[in-house]
Write an enzyme that holds these catalytic residues in place. Structure first.
Site, PDB file in Angstrom:
ATOM      1  N   LYS A  23       0.825  -1.206   0.000  1.00  0.00           N
ATOM      2  CA  LYS A  23       0.000   0.000   0.000  1.00  0.00           C
ATOM      3  C   LYS A  23       0.861   1.258   0.000  1.00  0.00           C
ATOM      4  O   LYS A  23       0.627   2.187  -0.787  1.00  0.00           O
ATOM      5  CB  LYS A  23      -0.940   0.005   1.203  1.00  0.00           C
ATOM      6  CG  LYS A  23      -1.897   1.194   1.230  1.00  0.00           C
ATOM      7  CD  LYS A  23      -2.904   1.068   2.342  1.00  0.00           C
ATOM      8  CE  LYS A  23      -2.278   1.314   3.692  1.00  0.00           C
ATOM      9  NZ  LYS A  23      -3.278   1.352   4.785  1.00  0.00           N
ATOM     10  N   ASP A  31      -6.755   1.517   0.774  1.00  0.00           N
ATOM     11  CA  ASP A  31      -6.861   1.660   2.224  1.00  0.00           C
ATOM     12  C   ASP A  31      -8.304   1.344   2.632  1.00  0.00           C
ATOM     13  O   ASP A  31      -9.094   0.836   1.837  1.00  0.00           O
ATOM     14  CB  ASP A  31      -6.451   3.073   2.653  1.00  0.00           C
ATOM     15  CG  ASP A  31      -7.453   4.129   2.202  1.00  0.00           C
ATOM     16  OD1 ASP A  31      -8.315   3.830   1.348  1.00  0.00           O
ATOM     17  OD2 ASP A  31      -7.372   5.265   2.712  1.00  0.00           O
TER      18      ASP A  31
END
Length: 220
Positions: A120, A138
């Site tokens: 991420k 997210d």
């Protein structure tokens, strides 16, 4: 969701959010990387409050190494997991100096080899700093992808892969920030603002009409 509907969603999001960009404050690729590492389980607002003094004291990898773990902790102690984050920031600064001449690499494998940097974080840096059409999933994007029907998936990676396959090429560069800002301010977790949602007509969420009534003027 069919491709035409997805295109309509992103066209509407671009009108609603004409300048999609990160809300983290930074002045260099290194500072962006550090800010994203610090943002795990913390709000951008909280991170910005900490990095205001941290980056003044240590704006570069060299300065961050000199500041040391304890010095970093003094600036970020208000963040969750600050001990681990300080350790990661110090270690990744050392590694950038040792392996990359102090520069942040524009390569996923090299980024993910840095302490505290996962998929991420790498996606955010690659997209925001290096202009690559990556999508970091997210909690906001995971929720929006599943709730709207744009990119349903049981895991963040599944949603990421669904988005990469579904998002029209013309919106892929901005998709990350369009979706995260939409999830942060409109398609919120507990009380979504469906009454003034720019993608209400194309959203496939079964509960959208109920929440539209509650979030409109005069609603509950």
């Amino acid at each position: 969701m069919d491709p035409q509907n997805i295109h309509r969603c992103f066209a509407a999001l671009r009108v609603a959010i004409p300048e999609p960009k990160t809300e983290l404050n930074y002045d260099s690729p290194f500072q962006l990387l550090v800010a994203v590492v610090l943002s795990a389980q913390s709000t951008d607002k909280a991170v910005n409050a900490c990095t205001r003094t941290l980056f003044a004291a240590a704006p570069t990898p060299e300065a961050m190494v000199i500041l040391g773990e304890d010095g970093i902790k003094a600036h970020i102690h208000r963040l969750g997991l600050f001990n681990a984050k300080a350790r990661h920031v110090h270690a990744l600064s050392r590694q950038l100096l040792a392996l990359h001449d102090g520069e942040v690499p524009a390569d996923r494998k090299a980024l993910e080899a840095l302490p505290g940097v996962g998929r991420k974080t790498a996606n955010v840096v690659l997209n925001t700093e290096f202009g690559q059409p990556t999508i970091a999933v997210d909690t906001h994007i995971f929720r929006v992808g599943n709730r709207t029907g744009i990119a349903p998936g049981k895991t963040p990676l599944a949603v990421e892969q669904a988005l990469l396959a579904a998002v029209p090429a013309e919106y892929r560069q901005d998709a990350h920030h369009l979706l995260i800002l939409h999830g942060r301010y409109t398609c919120t977790a507990r009380r979504p603002h469906c009454g003034h949602c720019p993608i209400f007509p194309c959203c496939e969420w079964p509960d959208k009409h109920r929440w539209a009534a509650e979030s409109s003027p005069g609603g509950a």
